[in-house]
Write a protein that holds these residues in place. Structure first.
Motif, PDB file in Angstrom:
ATOM      1  N   THR A  20       3.626  -2.265   3.400  1.00 51.11           N
ATOM      2  CA  THR A  20       3.865  -2.813   4.740  1.00 51.11           C
ATOM      3  C   THR A  20       2.589  -2.889   5.588  1.00 51.11           C
ATOM      4  OG1 THR A  20       4.477  -0.610   5.540  1.00 51.11           O
ATOM      5  CG2 THR A  20       6.272  -2.058   4.818  1.00 51.11           C
ATOM      6  N   GLN A  21       1.490  -2.334   5.091  1.00 48.34           N
ATOM      7  CA  GLN A  21       0.251  -2.341   5.874  1.00 48.34           C
ATOM      8  C   GLN A  21      -0.263  -3.727   6.240  1.00 48.34           C
ATOM      9  OE1 GLN A  21      -2.359   0.369   3.792  1.00 48.34           O
ATOM     10  NE2 GLN A  21      -1.085   2.116   4.357  1.00 48.34           N
ATOM     11  N   ILE A  53     -11.702  -2.197   6.583  1.00 48.84           N
ATOM     12  CA  ILE A  53     -10.736  -1.946   5.511  1.00 48.84           C
ATOM     13  C   ILE A  53     -11.450  -1.579   4.216  1.00 48.84           C
ATOM     14  CG2 ILE A  53      -8.981  -3.014   4.035  1.00 48.84           C
ATOM     15  CD1 ILE A  53      -8.111  -4.649   6.528  1.00 48.84           C
ATOM     16  N   GLU A  54     -12.487  -2.318   3.860  1.00 47.31           N
ATOM     17  CA  GLU A  54     -13.218  -2.046   2.617  1.00 47.31           C
ATOM     18  C   GLU A  54     -13.864  -0.662   2.634  1.00 47.31           C
ATOM     19  OE1 GLU A  54     -13.461  -3.691  -0.337  1.00 47.31           O
ATOM     20  OE2 GLU A  54     -11.867  -4.928   0.518  1.00 47.31           O
ATOM     21  N   ALA A  55     -14.460  -0.287   3.754  1.00 48.51           N
ATOM     22  CA  ALA A  55     -15.194   0.981   3.845  1.00 48.51           C
ATOM     23  C   ALA A  55     -14.281   2.198   3.971  1.00 48.51           C
ATOM     24  CB  ALA A  55     -16.152   0.939   5.025  1.00 48.51           C
ATOM     25  N   THR A  56     -13.049   1.991   4.405  1.00 43.80           N
ATOM     26  CA  THR A  56     -12.176   3.140   4.664  1.00 43.80           C
ATOM     27  C   THR A  56     -10.906   3.095   3.822  1.00 43.80           C
ATOM     28  OG1 THR A  56     -11.147   2.058   6.578  1.00 43.80           O
ATOM     29  CG2 THR A  56     -13.088   3.441   7.001  1.00 43.80           C
ATOM     30  N   PHE A  57     -10.002   2.182   4.123  1.00 39.09           N
ATOM     31  CA  PHE A  57      -8.714   2.148   3.419  1.00 39.09           C
ATOM     32  C   PHE A  57      -8.893   1.894   1.924  1.00 39.09           C
ATOM     33  CE2 PHE A  57      -6.792   2.589   7.382  1.00 39.09           C
ATOM     34  CZ  PHE A  57      -5.414   2.672   7.261  1.00 39.09           C
ATOM     35  N   THR A  58      -9.741   0.931   1.564  1.00 37.61           N
ATOM     36  CA  THR A  58      -9.943   0.637   0.143  1.00 37.61           C
ATOM     37  C   THR A  58     -10.579   1.828  -0.564  1.00 37.61           C
ATOM     38  OG1 THR A  58     -10.116  -1.721   0.607  1.00 37.61           O
ATOM     39  CG2 THR A  58     -11.012  -0.959  -1.501  1.00 37.61           C
ATOM     40  N   VAL A  63      -8.858   7.125  -4.159  1.00 37.21           N
ATOM     41  CA  VAL A  63      -8.821   8.573  -4.397  1.00 37.21           C
ATOM     42  C   VAL A  63      -7.483   9.212  -4.004  1.00 37.21           C
ATOM     43  CG1 VAL A  63     -11.330   8.798  -4.216  1.00 37.21           C
ATOM     44  CG2 VAL A  63      -9.909   9.203  -2.186  1.00 37.21           C
ATOM     45  N   LEU A  64      -6.530   8.385  -3.579  1.00 45.36           N
ATOM     46  CA  LEU A  64      -5.217   8.890  -3.178  1.00 45.36           C
ATOM     47  C   LEU A  64      -4.128   8.271  -4.060  1.00 45.36           C
ATOM     48  CD1 LEU A  64      -5.548   8.640   0.716  1.00 45.36           C
ATOM     49  CD2 LEU A  64      -5.862  10.678  -0.715  1.00 45.36           C
ATOM     50  N   VAL A  68      -3.203   4.962   0.905  1.00 44.06           N
ATOM     51  CA  VAL A  68      -3.126   5.538   2.250  1.00 44.06           C
ATOM     52  C   VAL A  68      -1.703   5.409   2.777  1.00 44.06           C
ATOM     53  CG1 VAL A  68      -3.951   5.339   4.624  1.00 44.06           C
ATOM     54  CG2 VAL A  68      -5.535   4.956   2.715  1.00 44.06           C
ATOM     55  N   GLN A  69      -1.175   6.519   3.301  1.00 40.48           N
ATOM     56  CA  GLN A  69       0.156   6.536   3.905  1.00 40.48           C
ATOM     57  C   GLN A  69       0.060   7.330   5.199  1.00 40.48           C
ATOM     58  OE1 GLN A  69       2.847   8.093   0.906  1.00 40.48           O
ATOM     59  NE2 GLN A  69       1.690   7.041  -0.675  1.00 40.48           N
TER      60      GLN A  69
END
Length: 138
Positions: A20-21, A53-58, A63-64, A68-69
């Motif tokens: 849903t992000q 988004i690339e630097a953080t969520f991606t 690694v999760l 991300v949730q």
């Protein structure tokens, strides 16, 4: 008519699942000014939605387990500003809870997020990202 508070809560609720992000990201300006405070691998100032988004969520998605949730714990609204307190409900690749807490101070232009200052547990991010990225390389 939808109350602005209900609208903002519904918007941030989209962060609970990678599925849903995209609904959340639709309401973030392409040229958003997003600062992640702290001295950790995700910290910095990002000048576009794609860069953020690339630097953080991606990077976190790699690694999760399940990506991300984020769950909304509290929402504060004042004019064009929304402050979202979020809890990560994710698990690292090594099976450890990634129960990081976030505070995002978001400025809106109408229905679009145009500026964010994000605060989080730098030590948890540093440990989780670096440890799991090293494990992935082995």
């Amino acid at each position: 008519m939808t109350d602005i508070r209900d609208d903002r809560i519904a918007l941030f609720d989209n962060l609970q699942s990678p599925a849903t992000q995209p609904k959340f990201w639709e309401r973030v300006a392409d040229d958003v000014d997003w600062t992640v405070e702290g001295t950790h691998p995700l910290g910095g100032r990002y000048r576009t939605k794609t860069e953020f988004i690339e630097a953080t969520f991606t990077r976190l998605d790699r690694v999760l387990q399940g990506g991300v949730q984020l769950k909304v714990e509290r929402m504060y609204i004042d004019g064009d500003t929304a402050i979202a307190e979020l809890l990560s409900t994710s698990t690292s690749l090594e099976g450890a809870p990634f129960a990081n807490r976030y505070c995002w101070v978001c400025r809106f232009d109408g229905d679009t997020i145009v500026e964010v200052r994000a605060y989080l547990d730098s030590s948890m991010v540093d440990y989780t990202v670096l440890r799991n990225e090293i494990a992935m390389k082995k």
